[in-house]
Design a protein around this motif. Sequence first.
Motif, PDB file in Angstrom:
ATOM      1  N   VAL A   8      35.134  41.429  52.345  1.00 48.64           N
ATOM      2  CA  VAL A   8      34.731  42.726  51.791  1.00 48.64           C
ATOM      3  C   VAL A   8      35.762  43.159  50.750  1.00 48.64           C
ATOM      4  CG1 VAL A   8      33.513  43.414  53.881  1.00 48.64           C
ATOM      5  CG2 VAL A   8      35.942  43.959  53.630  1.00 48.64           C
ATOM      6  N   PRO A   9      35.345  43.932  49.725  1.00 45.74           N
ATOM      7  CA  PRO A   9      36.274  44.325  48.658  1.00 45.74           C
ATOM      8  C   PRO A   9      37.521  45.029  49.169  1.00 45.74           C
ATOM      9  CG  PRO A   9      34.014  44.795  48.004  1.00 45.74           C
ATOM     10  CD  PRO A   9      33.963  44.361  49.435  1.00 45.74           C
ATOM     11  N   GLY A  10      37.376  45.869  50.199  1.00 51.19           N
ATOM     12  CA  GLY A  10      38.542  46.580  50.713  1.00 51.19           C
ATOM     13  C   GLY A  10      39.621  45.634  51.207  1.00 51.19           C
ATOM     14  N   ARG A  11      39.212  44.545  51.852  1.00 54.17           N
ATOM     15  CA  ARG A  11      40.164  43.560  52.359  1.00 54.17           C
ATOM     16  C   ARG A  11      40.833  42.830  51.192  1.00 54.17           C
ATOM     17  NH1 ARG A  11      41.245  40.321  56.832  1.00 54.17           N
ATOM     18  NH2 ARG A  11      41.654  38.129  56.404  1.00 54.17           N
ATOM     19  N   VAL A  12      40.042  42.502  50.185  1.00 57.41           N
ATOM     20  CA  VAL A  12      40.584  41.812  49.015  1.00 57.41           C
ATOM     21  C   VAL A  12      41.651  42.658  48.342  1.00 57.41           C
ATOM     22  CG1 VAL A  12      40.036  40.939  46.718  1.00 57.41           C
ATOM     23  CG2 VAL A  12      38.494  40.469  48.618  1.00 57.41           C
ATOM     24  N   TYR A  13      41.325  43.924  48.068  1.00 60.24           N
ATOM     25  CA  TYR A  13      42.268  44.789  47.360  1.00 60.24           C
ATOM     26  C   TYR A  13      43.481  45.120  48.218  1.00 60.24           C
ATOM     27  CZ  TYR A  13      38.985  45.336  43.550  1.00 60.24           C
ATOM     28  OH  TYR A  13      38.157  45.094  42.478  1.00 60.24           O
ATOM     29  N   PHE A  14      43.287  45.206  49.534  1.00 60.38           N
ATOM     30  CA  PHE A  14      44.433  45.449  50.417  1.00 60.38           C
ATOM     31  C   PHE A  14      45.466  44.336  50.262  1.00 60.38           C
ATOM     32  CE2 PHE A  14      46.559  44.389  54.419  1.00 60.38           C
ATOM     33  CZ  PHE A  14      47.287  45.547  54.637  1.00 60.38           C
ATOM     34  N   PHE A  15      45.022  43.081  50.308  1.00 60.39           N
ATOM     35  CA  PHE A  15      45.969  41.975  50.240  1.00 60.39           C
ATOM     36  C   PHE A  15      46.546  41.801  48.832  1.00 60.39           C
ATOM     37  CE2 PHE A  15      43.958  40.660  54.255  1.00 60.39           C
ATOM     38  CZ  PHE A  15      45.109  40.483  55.005  1.00 60.39           C
ATOM     39  N   LEU A  16      45.798  42.174  47.804  1.00 62.70           N
ATOM     40  CA  LEU A  16      46.357  42.121  46.453  1.00 62.70           C
ATOM     41  C   LEU A  16      47.427  43.210  46.279  1.00 62.70           C
ATOM     42  CD1 LEU A  16      43.255  41.392  44.178  1.00 62.70           C
ATOM     43  CD2 LEU A  16      45.042  39.808  44.936  1.00 62.70           C
ATOM     44  N   PHE A 227      52.184  33.712  46.711  1.00 61.32           N
ATOM     45  CA  PHE A 227      51.357  32.685  46.079  1.00 61.32           C
ATOM     46  C   PHE A 227      50.133  32.389  46.937  1.00 61.32           C
ATOM     47  CE2 PHE A 227      54.702  31.948  43.091  1.00 61.32           C
ATOM     48  CZ  PHE A 227      54.113  31.273  42.033  1.00 61.32           C
ATOM     49  N   THR A 228      50.312  32.365  48.260  1.00 63.43           N
ATOM     50  CA  THR A 228      49.183  32.100  49.156  1.00 63.43           C
ATOM     51  C   THR A 228      48.163  33.233  49.093  1.00 63.43           C
ATOM     52  OG1 THR A 228      50.617  30.837  50.641  1.00 63.43           O
ATOM     53  CG2 THR A 228      48.519  31.617  51.529  1.00 63.43           C
ATOM     54  N   LEU A 229      48.625  34.476  49.141  1.00 64.28           N
ATOM     55  CA  LEU A 229      47.707  35.619  49.061  1.00 64.28           C
ATOM     56  C   LEU A 229      46.998  35.660  47.713  1.00 64.28           C
ATOM     57  CD1 LEU A 229      49.818  38.466  50.737  1.00 64.28           C
ATOM     58  CD2 LEU A 229      47.860  37.254  51.693  1.00 64.28           C
ATOM     59  N   GLN A 230      47.745  35.412  46.646  1.00 65.30           N
ATOM     60  CA  GLN A 230      47.148  35.439  45.310  1.00 65.30           C
ATOM     61  C   GLN A 230      46.071  34.359  45.179  1.00 65.30           C
ATOM     62  OE1 GLN A 230      49.854  34.580  42.115  1.00 65.30           O
ATOM     63  NE2 GLN A 230      48.619  35.626  40.594  1.00 65.30           N
ATOM     64  N   ASN A 231      46.380  33.144  45.626  1.00 69.75           N
ATOM     65  CA  ASN A 231      45.413  32.053  45.544  1.00 69.75           C
ATOM     66  C   ASN A 231      44.195  32.298  46.428  1.00 69.75           C
ATOM     67  OD1 ASN A 231      46.963  30.534  43.746  1.00 69.75           O
ATOM     68  ND2 ASN A 231      48.100  29.533  45.390  1.00 69.75           N
ATOM     69  N   SER A 232      44.408  33.019  47.529  1.00 67.79           N
ATOM     70  CA  SER A 232      43.333  33.240  48.488  1.00 67.79           C
ATOM     71  C   SER A 232      42.393  34.369  48.081  1.00 67.79           C
ATOM     72  CB  SER A 232      43.914  33.547  49.878  1.00 67.79           C
ATOM     73  OG  SER A 232      44.697  32.465  50.342  1.00 67.79           O
ATOM     74  N   PHE A 233      42.907  35.428  47.448  1.00 64.17           N
ATOM     75  CA  PHE A 233      42.102  36.627  47.242  1.00 64.17           C
ATOM     76  C   PHE A 233      41.826  36.982  45.782  1.00 64.17           C
ATOM     77  CE2 PHE A 233      43.856  37.150  51.507  1.00 64.17           C
ATOM     78  CZ  PHE A 233      42.713  37.476  52.218  1.00 64.17           C
ATOM     79  N   GLN A 234      42.658  36.525  44.839  1.00 65.18           N
ATOM     80  CA  GLN A 234      42.437  36.928  43.446  1.00 65.18           C
ATOM     81  C   GLN A 234      41.117  36.390  42.911  1.00 65.18           C
ATOM     82  OE1 GLN A 234      45.801  36.684  40.694  1.00 65.18           O
ATOM     83  NE2 GLN A 234      44.384  36.153  39.048  1.00 65.18           N
ATOM     84  N   ARG A 235      40.626  35.264  43.440  1.00 61.82           N
ATOM     85  CA  ARG A 235      39.385  34.657  42.946  1.00 61.82           C
ATOM     86  C   ARG A 235      38.169  35.536  43.189  1.00 61.82           C
ATOM     87  NH1 ARG A 235      38.550  29.965  47.585  1.00 61.82           N
ATOM     88  NH2 ARG A 235      39.693  31.064  49.230  1.00 61.82           N
ATOM     89  N   TYR A 236      38.286  36.560  44.072  1.00 57.62           N
ATOM     90  CA  TYR A 236      37.153  37.416  44.383  1.00 57.62           C
ATOM     91  C   TYR A 236      37.067  38.651  43.482  1.00 57.62           C
ATOM     92  CZ  TYR A 236      36.950  34.540  48.566  1.00 57.62           C
ATOM     93  OH  TYR A 236      36.864  33.462  49.420  1.00 57.62           O
ATOM     94  N   TYR A 298      23.901  43.680  33.560  1.00 57.94           N
ATOM     95  CA  TYR A 298      23.406  42.324  33.783  1.00 57.94           C
ATOM     96  C   TYR A 298      23.528  41.841  35.226  1.00 57.94           C
ATOM     97  CZ  TYR A 298      23.546  42.216  28.681  1.00 57.94           C
ATOM     98  OH  TYR A 298      23.349  42.506  27.361  1.00 57.94           O
ATOM     99  N   CYS A 299      24.524  42.337  35.959  1.00 54.73           N
ATOM    100  CA  CYS A 299      24.735  41.856  37.344  1.00 54.73           C
ATOM    101  C   CYS A 299      25.035  43.025  38.269  1.00 54.73           C
ATOM    102  CB  CYS A 299      25.903  40.853  37.392  1.00 54.73           C
ATOM    103  SG  CYS A 299      25.751  39.473  36.244  1.00 54.73           S
ATOM    104  N   PRO A 300      24.116  43.976  38.403  1.00 50.49           N
ATOM    105  CA  PRO A 300      24.415  45.157  39.237  1.00 50.49           C
ATOM    106  C   PRO A 300      24.666  44.824  40.696  1.00 50.49           C
ATOM    107  CG  PRO A 300      22.073  45.028  38.670  1.00 50.49           C
ATOM    108  CD  PRO A 300      22.753  44.004  37.852  1.00 50.49           C
ATOM    109  N   HIS A 301      24.127  43.689  41.180  1.00 49.94           N
ATOM    110  CA  HIS A 301      24.305  43.312  42.592  1.00 49.94           C
ATOM    111  C   HIS A 301      25.723  42.845  42.888  1.00 49.94           C
ATOM    112  CE1 HIS A 301      23.342  39.650  40.382  1.00 49.94           C
ATOM    113  NE2 HIS A 301      23.995  38.981  41.326  1.00 49.94           N
ATOM    114  N   ARG A 302      26.495  42.528  41.830  1.00 47.45           N
ATOM    115  CA  ARG A 302      27.861  42.014  42.047  1.00 47.45           C
ATOM    116  C   ARG A 302      28.912  43.118  42.046  1.00 47.45           C
ATOM    117  NH1 ARG A 302      29.515  36.906  38.664  1.00 47.45           N
ATOM    118  NH2 ARG A 302      31.220  37.135  40.151  1.00 47.45           N
ATOM    119  N   LEU A 303      28.529  44.351  41.756  1.00 52.67           N
ATOM    120  CA  LEU A 303      29.500  45.457  41.775  1.00 52.67           C
ATOM    121  C   LEU A 303      29.900  45.745  43.208  1.00 52.67           C
ATOM    122  CD1 LEU A 303      27.929  47.879  39.154  1.00 52.67           C
ATOM    123  CD2 LEU A 303      30.073  46.653  38.935  1.00 52.67           C
ATOM    124  N   PRO A 304      31.207  46.025  43.439  1.00 54.12           N
ATOM    125  CA  PRO A 304      31.660  46.344  44.804  1.00 54.12           C
ATOM    126  C   PRO A 304      31.110  47.668  45.273  1.00 54.12           C
ATOM    127  CG  PRO A 304      33.440  46.682  43.241  1.00 54.12           C
ATOM    128  CD  PRO A 304      32.309  46.048  42.470  1.00 54.12           C
TER     129      PRO A 304
END
Length: 304
Positions: A8-16, A227-236, A298-304
């Motif tokens: 979920v976006p909240g988890r992604v942004y928390f770890f970033l 580096f592990t957190l960045q590689n794991s979550f930045q891609r989202y 163009y991609c409204p379904h991809r917005l968090p």
Amino acid sequence: MALAERPVPGRVYFFLVLTTFLWGGSFLFSKIGLREIPPLLFVFSRFTLATMIMLVLFARRLPALDRTILRRGAIVGAALGLTNITFVFGVRGTSISRAGVLNNLFVLFIPLIGKLIWKERVGRINLAGLALAGAGIWLLATSGGAGFNRGDLISTLCALFIAVHIITVSRVLADDDVYLVSLVQFATVALMSGVALLSCPAVPAAVSGAALFSVVYCAIFPTVVCFTLQNSFQRYVTPTRAGLVYTLDPVWSLLAGFLVLGERLLALEWLGCAMIFLAVLIPLLARYLMETRLMRRYCPHRLP
């Protein structure tokens, strides 16, 4: 990872955000460690320990280590080595408050390098950001405080190498094992700093518990964990959204300098730092707004 397993976006942004907090701590603990440990020895110790940790954690992946990963990891590792060597000399020579803000200039250097080498368009907003950053640096230089000293200059050079490292990663790496690439990067930095250390006259170092803890912290948290957190979550998230999160780095360094080290800036120095911070933030916000408009269209379904 399947779409159903997307965090979920909240988890992604928390770890970033946690990543920026740990990176911000590297300014504080590097400053503490560099009081007793020479800069090159500090970098060598940090990345040697980080390499050993990676070897232990990801030993099962070593059979997949081939010449391609070694070559690509060494290239991006060379850029990372220049980044970290200039980082420690910059932090040692100026306050971590100023170093954190100046290091963030990498956001502006990336499009500038793209223009100089690949003739990519810089854009008016980026040019305005560069002008605003230049004005902020001028205020630091003429504020009547520390002025724009050698540490500030090296911290600005560090921002340039951060940009080079980011560009190198994006243009050199492909679908490589990120953990093996990180391992090679860390080993390359350890080798670079070790060779440089042997080439310089020996400098006595008295290592206290605080200095030793600083090396351990910087090896584990801003290096292996980040580096592990960045590689794991930045891609989202998009690069622009990640860049906005990463502008928190100087916020943490400013707070650490003020609360822990008792650093104080003059009013004009604060203004100069604020101008540099805005110079980085405004282009990112502009790109974020443009991305959001395009995604809504163009991609409204991809917005968090």
